[in-house]
Design a protein around this motif. Sequence first.
Motif, short mmCIF file in Angstrom:
data_model
loop_
_atom_site.label_atom_id
_atom_site.label_comp_id
_atom_site.label_asym_id
_atom_site.label_seq_id
_atom_site.Cartn_x
_atom_site.Cartn_y
_atom_site.Cartn_z
N GLN A 80 0.80 -1.23 0.00
CA GLN A 80 0.00 0.00 0.00
C GLN A 80 0.83 1.28 0.00
OE1 GLN A 80 -3.23 0.04 -0.44
NE2 GLN A 80 -3.49 -2.18 -0.33
N GLY A 81 2.10 1.18 0.35
CA GLY A 81 2.98 2.34 0.27
C GLY A 81 3.00 3.24 1.49
N HIS A 82 1.89 3.26 2.24
CA HIS A 82 1.83 4.14 3.41
C HIS A 82 0.74 3.65 4.36
CE1 HIS A 82 -1.60 5.64 1.10
NE2 HIS A 82 -2.03 6.19 2.23
N LEU A 83 0.63 4.34 5.49
CA LEU A 83 -0.36 4.02 6.50
C LEU A 83 -0.95 5.33 7.01
CD1 LEU A 83 -1.38 1.42 7.97
CD2 LEU A 83 0.40 1.83 9.69
N ASP A 84 -2.27 5.38 7.15
CA ASP A 84 -2.95 6.59 7.63
C ASP A 84 -3.46 6.47 9.06
OD1 ASP A 84 -2.99 8.04 5.00
OD2 ASP A 84 -4.26 6.33 4.44
N ILE A 85 -3.81 5.24 9.45
CA ILE A 85 -4.43 5.00 10.76
C ILE A 85 -3.75 3.81 11.41
CG2 ILE A 85 -6.54 4.37 11.98
CD1 ILE A 85 -8.04 5.49 9.44
N LEU A 86 -3.38 3.96 12.67
CA LEU A 86 -2.83 2.84 13.44
C LEU A 86 -3.61 2.72 14.74
CD1 LEU A 86 -0.83 0.70 14.41
CD2 LEU A 86 0.76 2.54 15.00
N PHE A 87 -4.21 1.55 14.95
CA PHE A 87 -4.84 1.24 16.23
C PHE A 87 -3.98 0.19 16.91
CE2 PHE A 87 -8.76 -0.78 18.48
CZ PHE A 87 -8.47 -0.08 19.63
N ALA A 88 -3.13 0.64 17.85
CA ALA A 88 -2.25 -0.26 18.59
C ALA A 88 -3.08 -0.92 19.69
CB ALA A 88 -1.07 0.50 19.16
N ASN A 89 -3.71 -2.00 19.33
CA ASN A 89 -4.69 -2.66 20.18
C ASN A 89 -4.16 -3.91 20.86
OD1 ASN A 89 -7.56 -3.59 20.96
ND2 ASN A 89 -6.91 -5.21 19.55
N ALA A 90 -3.15 -4.53 20.30
CA ALA A 90 -2.65 -5.80 20.84
C ALA A 90 -2.22 -5.65 22.29
CB ALA A 90 -1.49 -6.31 19.99
N GLY A 116 5.66 -3.53 23.23
CA GLY A 116 4.99 -3.79 21.96
C GLY A 116 4.34 -2.56 21.38
N VAL A 117 3.66 -1.77 22.24
CA VAL A 117 3.02 -0.54 21.77
C VAL A 117 4.06 0.47 21.31
CG1 VAL A 117 1.67 1.46 22.53
CG2 VAL A 117 0.93 -0.84 23.16
N LEU A 118 5.12 0.62 22.08
CA LEU A 118 6.18 1.56 21.73
C LEU A 118 6.74 1.28 20.34
CD1 LEU A 118 8.44 3.66 22.13
CD2 LEU A 118 9.66 1.96 23.50
N PHE A 119 7.15 0.05 20.10
CA PHE A 119 7.82 -0.23 18.83
C PHE A 119 6.84 -0.43 17.68
CE2 PHE A 119 11.17 -1.09 21.93
CZ PHE A 119 12.16 -0.27 21.40
N THR A 120 5.60 -0.77 17.99
CA THR A 120 4.57 -0.78 16.94
C THR A 120 4.42 0.63 16.36
OG1 THR A 120 3.34 -2.65 17.88
CG2 THR A 120 2.12 -1.12 16.47
N VAL A 121 4.41 1.62 17.22
CA VAL A 121 4.28 3.01 16.76
C VAL A 121 5.58 3.50 16.13
CG1 VAL A 121 3.94 5.39 17.52
CG2 VAL A 121 2.46 3.57 18.40
N GLN A 122 6.69 3.28 16.80
CA GLN A 122 7.97 3.78 16.28
C GLN A 122 8.26 3.26 14.87
OE1 GLN A 122 11.85 2.03 16.95
NE2 GLN A 122 12.38 3.78 18.24
N LYS A 123 8.07 1.97 14.69
CA LYS A 123 8.41 1.36 13.40
C LYS A 123 7.40 1.71 12.30
CE LYS A 123 11.17 -2.47 15.26
NZ LYS A 123 12.36 -2.29 14.40
N ALA A 124 6.25 2.24 12.69
CA ALA A 124 5.26 2.68 11.70
C ALA A 124 5.60 4.05 11.12
CB ALA A 124 3.87 2.72 12.32
N LEU A 125 6.35 4.86 11.85
CA LEU A 125 6.53 6.27 11.50
C LEU A 125 7.12 6.52 10.11
CD1 LEU A 125 7.65 7.74 14.94
CD2 LEU A 125 5.38 7.83 13.87
N PRO A 126 8.08 5.71 9.63
CA PRO A 126 8.63 6.00 8.29
C PRO A 126 7.61 5.92 7.16
CG PRO A 126 10.14 4.59 9.52
CD PRO A 126 8.86 4.67 10.31
N ILE A 127 6.54 5.14 7.35
CA ILE A 127 5.52 5.04 6.30
C ILE A 127 4.20 5.69 6.71
CG2 ILE A 127 6.54 2.94 5.34
CD1 ILE A 127 4.18 1.39 6.63
#
Length: 251
Positions: A80-90, A116-127
């Motif tokens: 998809q090339g990018h992400l607009d919404i992240l729900f860190a629910n796990a 898990g929440v920290l790195f789920t968000v951090q690793k999402a930031l480039p896209i």
Amino acid sequence: MGKLDGKIALVTGGSDGIGFATAQEFLNEGAAHVFITGRRQDALNEAVKKLDSKKITGVQGDASNMNDLDNLYNLIKKEQGHLDILFANAGVFELGPLESLTEEHFDRLFDVNVKGVLFTVQKALPIFSDGGSIILNASVGSVKAFNNNSVYCATKAAVRSFARCWTVDLKERKIRVNALSPGPITTSVFNSTAETEEKKKEIYDMLASKTAMGRVGTANEVAKAAVFLASDDSSYVTGIELFVDGGVAQI
């Protein structure tokens, strides 16, 4: 038109409960594609089957595993090339009396619920798209005390703090970060703590008695709140903790 038309979303822990209901609502509101994750491949496959959409992709992985997160975001970027919404629910829930707490119990909860929440968000930031929405699933346990629940509540207090701090960290990119804090909800988490139907009823009756509304909530009610935070309806909302709790944290 849906509230999320054209948006690319990720819901971690989307195999059942709140995550599954949120993925369904995101699709209902027009999301162009929704990725869901889960640790168990069989449960993930079943969720994808139930959601029954070409706009859904299930990705097996553990939110606390860095390699799994890297594989997840590489896939999203490729497809998809990018992400607009992240729900860190796990997240994981486990009771633990203070007198018998173990290092294993502590590590298990903090690994998934905090690291898990920290790195789920951090690793999402480039896209992640500037102006996007990040939602962190916290809990009324972030502000309320519950018997035999100190470690779990501490993890959710950390998640609430993340929402505040990341709101500041990401303000230049106009990325909104909010915490969503459910109260007692009918999910597999509470169902799994009951050995019999009688015990389950006893647990839910007790939980309902702590609310102002006299009942437990549903995963779908939390999912609708997640849609609000994900959409432009909440365009001037950031850094908050939105309680979907029947009043538990308010009274």
